[in-house]
Design an enzyme around this catalytic site. Structure first.
Site, PDB file in Angstrom:
ATOM      1  CG  ASN A 147      -2.784  19.417   9.812  1.00  0.00           C
ATOM      2  OD1 ASN A 147      -2.066  18.609  10.399  1.00  0.00           O
ATOM      3  ND2 ASN A 147      -2.681  19.661   8.511  1.00  0.00           N
ATOM      4  CE1 TYR A 180       1.833   4.105   6.138  1.00  0.00           C
ATOM      5  CE2 TYR A 180       2.154   1.833   5.424  1.00  0.00           C
ATOM      6  CZ  TYR A 180       1.405   2.800   6.082  1.00  0.00           C
ATOM      7  OH  TYR A 180       0.209   2.438   6.674  1.00  0.00           O
ATOM      8  CE  LYS A 237       1.315   4.116   9.899  1.00  0.00           C
ATOM      9  NZ  LYS A 237       0.331   4.664  10.863  1.00  0.00           N
ATOM     10  CG  ASN A 296      -3.656  -6.016   2.428  1.00  0.00           C
ATOM     11  OD1 ASN A 296      -2.738  -6.655   2.923  1.00  0.00           O
ATOM     12  ND2 ASN A 296      -3.464  -5.146   1.455  1.00  0.00           N
ATOM     13  CB  VAL A 355       2.367  -3.715 -10.256  1.00  0.00           C
ATOM     14  CG1 VAL A 355       3.809  -3.308  -9.954  1.00  0.00           C
ATOM     15  CG2 VAL A 355       1.486  -2.486 -10.473  1.00  0.00           C
TER      16      VAL A 355
END
Length: 367
Positions: free
Chosen positions: A77, A186, A190, A215, A254
């Site tokens: 990790n 996020y 980033k 994507n 959504v």
């Protein structure tokens, strides 16, 4: 590829020497496909770093494959393992894929999201910079946030002008929602690590390439709840829709499914990454969008396509109510927000690496 295979050359005709690559997050979706590509087509060695190796077990276990000895798994990790610097030191290149990158987590686990995507990446950048090692860092198209066009009136003719919504690495602004919309945790994390890497390059000579995926989809991307993953949790849209189809439930749209996305098949995207790995003179110092601007659909259109494909493959008729609208608050919880469109400008990567990614998405791979 074996030692008797033809010599590989880069885009400028130079012989490509075998590299030792420290790949952090090698056991994930992108990492597993990249490992396959490297093992099958190159003579590079991979030090595969991750906490899980389920998706690359097929590369690790056989003893008779051509790449025996060229991939080594290191279970660690990166949060708290002193072995990481040693692995980076003995490598020619580090590829950092480690991240929390599931939209459902961004506003429900914002602290984990920020730590994973910024704090945990800091030692990786530091070790590469201090030891003069090249870094390919995976960011996200989400750093762009919302488009300028999303703020124009609905009936504005400017909405038809690509300048207001096509996303360019060197000119498009990064537009996020308010701090209360924790979904942007996020993207902010980033973006900040990108800025840190860029600053390390400018001030300390770090050799870097930043990748912004748009994507990427394909096998091993995600989990179907209760089948090949935990019963709880919300995977990304393709797995969500696949789960609904398998259970003969309405696909949940959504906020009406009006958001638009461009999708690219993982194997096409990996071609671009291999060019970055093997052409440092052309890739270093650049940020690259990697996507297919010609594959844009709304989430509603995606649901309709997947419903049709599933009926064709399974032989089952669609259910009476194939889709249902839900609010983002109901589906993701408080603090969710989203971008309207994500269309990559591909000018820079096509100029530097001569790459045109135009293949169409093959949804049949998800069933």
């Amino acid at each position: 590829m074996t030692s008797s295979s033809p010599v590989r050359v880069d885009l400028d005709g130079n012989t490509i020497k075998p590299l030792t690559i420290c790949m952090i997050g090698a056991g994930g979706f992108i990492g597993s496909h990249l490992c396959e590509k490297l093992m099958n087509e190159t003579n590079h060695t991979v030090l595969a770093v991750d906490v899980y190796n389920d998706k690359i077990k097929h590369l690790l276990e056989p003893e008779s494959v051509p790449w025996t000895g060229r991939i080594q798994f290191h279970r660690l990790n990166i949060k708290n393992d002193s072995r990481l610097e040693g692995l980076i030191k003995c490598s020619d290149l580090t590829i950092n894929l480690a991240a929390i990158c599931t939209p459902a987590d961004y506003n429900t686990r914002p602290l984990d999201t920020i730590y994973s995507n910024f704090i945990d990446a800091l030692p990786v950048v530091k070790y590469c910079s201090e030891n003069n090692k090249r870094l390919i860092h995976f960011s996200t198209c989400e750093v762009y946030g919302k488009t300028i066009g999303s703020y124009l009136p609905k009936d504005s003719p400017l909405r038809q002008d690509p300048a207001y919504y096509i996303l360019k690495e060197d000119t498009s602004p990064c537009i996020f929602g308010s701090v209360e919309k924790q979904r942007w945790s996020y993207a902010c994390a980033k973006q900040l690590i990108e800025r840190l890497i860029y600053a390390e390059g400018a001030e300390n000579g770090l050799e870097f390439t930043i990748v912004r995926p748009f994507n990427w989809i394909g096998p091993r991307m995600d989990f179907i709840p209760g089948i090949d993953g935990p019963s709880e949790g919300v995977p990304r849209v393709l797995a969500c829709f696949s789960n609904n189809l398998l259970r003969r439930e309405p696909l949940k749209l959504v906020d009406g499914g009006e958001s638009q996305r461009t999708f690219i098949y993982i194997k096409d995207a990996i071609e671009a990454v291999l060019l970055m790995i093997e052409n440092p003179a052309r890739a270093s110092g650049h940020i690259f969008n990697v996507g297919n601007p010609n594959n844009e659909v709304t989430v509603r259109q995606l649901a309709e396509m997947m419903t049709q494909v599933y009926s064709k493959v399974s032989g089952e008729d669609s259910i009476e109510t194939p889709t249902v609208d839900v609010s983002s608050k109901e589906f993701y919880g408080e603090g969710y927000d989203d971008s309207d469109k994500r269309i990559p400008d591909m000018t820079i990567i096509n100029k530097q690496l001569g790459l045109i990614l135009l293949s169409s998405v093959e949804f049949i791979y998800f069933f």
